[in-house]
Design a protein around this motif. Structure first.
Motif, PDB file in Angstrom:
ATOM      1  N   GLU A   6     -35.866  -9.560 120.019  1.00  0.00           N
ATOM      2  CA  GLU A   6     -36.311 -10.906 120.360  1.00  0.00           C
ATOM      3  C   GLU A   6     -35.367 -11.537 121.381  1.00  0.00           C
ATOM      4  N   SER A   7     -35.899 -12.424 122.155  1.00  0.00           N
ATOM      5  CA  SER A   7     -35.099 -13.205 123.099  1.00  0.00           C
ATOM      6  C   SER A   7     -35.808 -14.523 123.360  1.00  0.00           C
ATOM      7  N   THR A 118     -33.858 -14.406 116.537  1.00  0.00           N
ATOM      8  CA  THR A 118     -33.295 -15.260 117.570  1.00  0.00           C
ATOM      9  C   THR A 118     -33.293 -16.696 117.053  1.00  0.00           C
TER      10      THR A 118
END
Length: 124
Positions: A6-7, A118
């Motif tokens: 994830e980002s 995240t």
């Protein structure tokens, strides 16, 4: 080795927007439903949104319906969560997951693979 990364998380103010991404590798991404879940401090993990294998059907938690949009690009093996009109109560670690069982896509334990999460923090 399957990886979901994830980002896009961060610190924003109430009313702002964020777009989370989930990059998948090591699996046939288009064969899996993809979901987003979140966990706030001291609370259990909860369902946020999910999208079916082809992207044709989406489901949302009532708390985010109308503000969040889930999507996927199978060619890029990436999923997205567009979050608009963020509220302080949206503050949590957000996780993407791949897998799920048809008819029970809101159930997190039925997903096969998970990302590391995240952090999303919304200040008032």
């Amino acid at each position: 080795q399957v990886q979901l990364v994830e980002s896009g998380g961060g610190l924003v103010q109430a009313g702002d927007s964020l777009r989370l991404s989930c990059a998948a590798s090591g699996l046939t991404f288009s064969s899996y439903a993809m979901g987003w879940f979140r966990q706030a401090p001291g609370k259990e993990r909860e369902f946020v949104a999910t999208v079916t294998w082809t992207g044709g059907t989406t489901y949302y938690a009532d708390s985010v319906k109308g503000r969040f949009t889930i999507s996927r690009d199978n060619a890029k093996r990436t999923g997205y969560l567009q979050m608009n009109s963020l509220k302080p109560e949206d503050t949590a670690v957000y996780y993407c997951a791949a897998g799920g069982v048809p008819g029970r896509l809101r159930v997190g334990v039925l997903y096969d693979y998970w990302g590391q999460g995240t952090q999303v923090t919304v200040s008032s």
